[in-house]
Design a protein around this motif. Structure first.
Motif, PDB file in Angstrom:
ATOM      1  N   UNK A 222      -8.656 -13.204   0.527  1.00 16.16           N
ATOM      2  CA  UNK A 222      -9.086 -11.813   0.272  1.00 16.16           C
ATOM      3  C   UNK A 222      -8.990 -10.940   1.522  1.00 16.16           C
ATOM      4  N   UNK A 223      -8.747 -11.586   2.676  1.00 15.34           N
ATOM      5  CA  UNK A 223      -8.925 -10.855   3.945  1.00 15.34           C
ATOM      6  C   UNK A 223      -7.674 -10.074   4.365  1.00 15.34           C
ATOM      7  N   UNK A 224      -7.375  -9.024   3.610  1.00 21.19           N
ATOM      8  CA  UNK A 224      -6.195  -8.203   3.889  1.00 21.19           C
ATOM      9  C   UNK A 224      -6.580  -6.839   4.459  1.00 21.19           C
ATOM     10  N   UNK A 225      -5.677  -6.360   5.311  1.00 23.72           N
ATOM     11  CA  UNK A 225      -5.735  -4.955   5.704  1.00 23.72           C
ATOM     12  C   UNK A 225      -4.592  -4.235   5.013  1.00 23.72           C
ATOM     13  N   UNK A 226      -4.583  -2.906   5.057  1.00 23.93           N
ATOM     14  CA  UNK A 226      -3.524  -2.133   4.421  1.00 23.93           C
ATOM     15  C   UNK A 226      -2.630  -1.492   5.474  1.00 23.93           C
ATOM     16  N   UNK A 227      -1.336  -1.459   5.150  1.00 22.47           N
ATOM     17  CA  UNK A 227      -0.371  -0.787   6.025  1.00 22.47           C
ATOM     18  C   UNK A 227      -0.017   0.553   5.399  1.00 22.47           C
ATOM     19  N   UNK A 228      -0.656   1.578   5.870  1.00 20.58           N
ATOM     20  CA  UNK A 228      -0.327   2.923   5.366  1.00 20.58           C
ATOM     21  C   UNK A 228      -0.842   3.965   6.337  1.00 20.58           C
ATOM     22  N   UNK A 229      -0.306   5.166   6.171  1.00 23.10           N
ATOM     23  CA  UNK A 229      -0.791   6.304   6.942  1.00 23.10           C
ATOM     24  C   UNK A 229      -1.804   7.032   6.057  1.00 23.10           C
ATOM     25  N   UNK A 230      -3.086   7.025   6.443  1.00 20.02           N
ATOM     26  CA  UNK A 230      -4.104   7.603   5.552  1.00 20.02           C
ATOM     27  C   UNK A 230      -3.925   9.103   5.325  1.00 20.02           C
ATOM     28  N   UNK A 231      -3.150   9.765   6.172  1.00 22.28           N
ATOM     29  CA  UNK A 231      -2.910  11.189   5.939  1.00 22.28           C
ATOM     30  C   UNK A 231      -1.792  11.429   4.929  1.00 22.28           C
ATOM     31  N   UNK A 232      -0.957  10.416   4.722  1.00 24.45           N
ATOM     32  CA  UNK A 232       0.151  10.555   3.755  1.00 24.45           C
ATOM     33  C   UNK A 232       0.249   9.281   2.918  1.00 24.45           C
ATOM     34  N   UNK A 233      -0.829   8.922   2.225  1.00 26.74           N
ATOM     35  CA  UNK A 233      -0.858   7.616   1.543  1.00 26.74           C
ATOM     36  C   UNK A 233       0.222   7.468   0.470  1.00 26.74           C
ATOM     37  N   UNK A 234       0.605   8.578  -0.173  1.00 27.02           N
ATOM     38  CA  UNK A 234       1.531   8.439  -1.302  1.00 27.02           C
ATOM     39  C   UNK A 234       2.907   7.950  -0.852  1.00 27.02           C
ATOM     40  N   UNK A 235       3.205   8.088   0.445  1.00 31.10           N
ATOM     41  CA  UNK A 235       4.496   7.566   0.928  1.00 31.10           C
ATOM     42  C   UNK A 235       4.504   6.035   1.007  1.00 31.10           C
ATOM     43  N   UNK A 236       3.322   5.458   0.957  1.00 36.27           N
ATOM     44  CA  UNK A 236       3.202   4.011   1.160  1.00 36.27           C
ATOM     45  C   UNK A 236       2.724   3.275  -0.090  1.00 36.27           C
ATOM     46  N   UNK A 237       2.377   4.036  -1.110  1.00 37.25           N
ATOM     47  CA  UNK A 237       1.755   3.435  -2.296  1.00 37.25           C
ATOM     48  C   UNK A 237       2.493   3.908  -3.547  1.00 37.25           C
ATOM     49  N   UNK A 238       2.817   2.988  -4.440  1.00 33.66           N
ATOM     50  CA  UNK A 238       3.414   3.424  -5.702  1.00 33.66           C
ATOM     51  C   UNK A 238       2.433   3.198  -6.848  1.00 33.66           C
TER      52      UNK A 238
END
Ligand SMILES: [Zn+2]
Length: 638
Positions: free
Chosen positions: A543-559
């Protein structure tokens, strides 16, 4: 002189009013959810749990004559009548008749099961009886409910000076005040407002509490303080609104907003709730929140919406109802938790640093303590019964306001004329809503459509094809001469948001839904007999995951992946989640179990060297999960 001042008391009118129960028919997924509840523990608890069985003292038995019977009735009554379920209605009426039939000559209702100096006197459970009778009247218009409520209020009028409110009753006075106001609106007897004023004076000063709010840190586990008790606060948040109704000062509502801000800032969770496992637990996503606080916060917001007509309170109402409420039940609604956690990676009987028992986060019949087992029933039905409210003065100016867009049909009258309104949608799993009107003749009335703060470029298309672009964060008033068959379409585009949380962590939200990583789970029966029982839930994967994304532009990293809502298949369960998010994650080996829960969340950003293998993660709505990670460390993109 004081007497004269009292006599001039006025009750500030409600800005919106809940509808009679028979005017609301939940549909689609919401009806399916209420049916699940009816077929789960709510419909069967009397057979299983002795506390609510024939031995209950409210029913003439010899055990539990305190809050549990009234709590149960307060949820069972609206559930039964919303579903028009004969069997449940019969059960509900049995409790109501027990309340009505047990009133003494002096107005007291039911048994007394007090404590300490008040062995023979504790009015707190009667506050809940009055609430349940109010729901019953909302369903049936049975005048006996009003008479019994009035009789109890007379008892208080005669006795409160000598025996003032104490303990639970003192802290929960706002839940008595709302019934007194409600009765006043139907009886218009001046003494009722004087009684409400006295109740407020004797009650705990929530306005000062929220204005000053000294409880900025997690509270020590060994102290039983009423002021920091999670459920008292979830109930107390409505107190500024109840006080405001008796006051002429607009500023009296300020403490409500101070309270919401303070609770969010120091103990808030991304679900719109705050922690308390029994007392304030801070913002750590491994801390718990009691189910009673979930349903009581919802009820407080429903009451406050009538007072304020503030659409942002409805945004919060939905956030709690669509996330925290379903998540804390077993998907079939045969078991519940006492405490839920945003980062809930294991539910087992084990010592934790909180003031609740070791079993507080398992899914069971009565984990930790039985209050939630009795009180949980009001959550869904009262939410469903608050979807639409009436606005304006009786007569010509009446209109309808959308509090939540869950599917339903409303049949009411506005200005004396029949109005049918259907809400066709999969919301909150979809952003498209269609309203259709059923009218005997063309009539004008205002429709106040809630435009959530989170919506981006919302649109309304009128029946004649006119396009409106309302501002987010308010009700939008639409008025025209409506005709039978008119359709109004709403689009509430929900952008993906990455909210920064505890220690810089990030949580993903989209519209009213919060998203979480579900964990493969193993359910271990440790007591009871299915379908009811006590279960531990163990994770079958990391369960111990971090996320790789830019919190200011999350939609570029998430579908975003949309599936079909199959409402007959329990929308709130891991296997049937109708919508999901795909995002890149990375394992953080140093983030481990501690104190039998997810250990301290690593500060963000986490450097790439602390991250092991990367993986595509699939997040589903929080309300669909049993085990989950919701707040993630953010992995440095560089
Ligand atoms: Zn509880």
């Amino acid at each position: 002189m004081a007497e004269k001042e009292h006599q001039e008391k006025k009750l500030r009118p409600l800005k919106m009013k809940k509808l009679p129960l028979k005017e609301i028919k939940p549909r689609g997924w919401l009806r399916a959810q209420l049916r699940l509840q009816a077929e789960g523990l709510t419909g069967h608890i009397e057979e299983i749990w002795e506390d609510l069985g024939p031995r209950n003292r409210w029913l003439g038995g010899d055990i539990e004559g305190w809050e549990r019977g009234p709590y149960y009735a307060d949820g069972l009554v609206p559930l039964a009548y919303l579903l028009e379920d004969e069997e449940l209605m019969e059960k509900a009426e049995k409790w109501v008749e027990a309340f009505l039939g047990s009133q003494r000559e002096d107005g007291w209702i039911g048994p007394v099961s007090g404590e300490g100096d008040y062995q023979d006197y504790d009015p707190w459970p009667n506050f809940v009886v009055l609430k349940a009778l109010r729901e019953y009247f909302r369903a049936t218009e049975d005048e006996r409910a009003l008479e019994t409520m009035e009789g109890f209020c007379r008892y208080l009028k005669e006795n409160l000076d000598e025996r003032p409110l104490f303990r639970w009753g003192k802290f929960r006075w706002a839940d008595l005040a709302l019934s007194i106001y409600w009765l006043y609106e139907r009886r218009e007897e001046e003494w009722l407002l004087q009684l409400a004023e006295r109740v407020r004076e004797q009650g705990y000063d929530w306005e000062k509490h929220f204005a000053e709010f000294p409880y900025k840190a997690p509270q020590p586990a060994d102290e039983m303080k009423m002021e920091t008790h999670v459920v008292n606060n979830a109930m107390g948040i409505k107190a500024p609104g109840m006080g405001y109704r008796l006051s002429e000062d607009e500023g009296d509502l300020k403490a409500l907003y101070q309270g919401l801000t303070q609770l969010d800032k120091f103990h808030g969770q991304v679900t719109g709730l705050f922690t308390g496992d029994e007392h304030f637990g801070g913002r750590d996503p491994s801390r718990g929140t009691e189910l009673c606080a979930v349903v009581e916060y919802l009820f407080s917001l429903e009451e406050l919406l009538e007072v304020t007509a503030d659409s942002e309170l409805a945004d919060r109402l939905e956030r709690i109802a669509f996330n925290a409420l379903p998540a804390t039940f077993k998907p079939d609604m045969w078991a519940h938790q006492y405490d839920q956690q945003a980062n809930q990676v294991i539910c087992d009987v084990s010592e934790k640093i909180w003031s609740n028992a070791p079993d507080a986060n398992i899914f069971g019949l009565e984990p930790n303590y039985g209050c939630c087992t009795a009180n949980m029933h009001q959550g869904w039905p009262k939410f469903a019964a608050s979807l639409w409210m009436k606005t304006g003065d009786e007569g010509e100016g009446e209109g309808l306001a959308a509090v939540s867009y869950s599917p339903c049909r409303i049949d009411t009258s506005l200005g004396g004329r029949e109005v049918g309104l259907e809400v066709d949608t999969d919301y909150p799993f979809s952003e498209e809503i269609e309203l259709s009107l059923h009218l005997e003749e063309p009539i004008s009335f205002p429709l106040h459509l809630r435009i959530p703060r989170w919506s981006q470029k919302p649109e309304i298309v009128s029946p004649r094809g006119e396009l409106f672009r309302p501002a987010a964060g308010d009700f939008y008033e639409l008025e025209e001469k409506w005709r039978d068959g008119d359709r109004i379409r709403l689009a509430l585009p929900a952008p993906l948001e990455a909210e920064r949380r505890f220690r810089g962590a990030v949580a993903l939200k989209r519209g009213p839904l919060v998203y979480a990583l579900p964990l493969k789970e193993e359910w271990k029966l440790i007591g009871g007999e299915p379908p009811h029982g006590d279960w531990e839930v163990h994770p079958k994967e990391a369960w111990n995951y971090g996320l790789k994304l830019d919190p200011d532009r999350p939609s570029r990293f998430v579908s975003v992946n949309r599936g079909k809502l199959e409402e007959e298949k329990r929308p709130f369960s891991p296997g049937t989640a109708p919508i999901s998010l795909k995002v890149k994650g990375g394992a953080i080996p140093d983030w481990i179990l501690e104190d039998n829960r997810a250990g301290p969340i690593p500060s963000s950003p986490v450097v790439p060297s602390a991250v092991a293998e990367e993986k595509d993660l699939c997040l589903i709505p929080y309300g669909c999960t049993n085990l989950r990670v919701t707040e993630f460390p953010l992995i440095d993109l560089d």
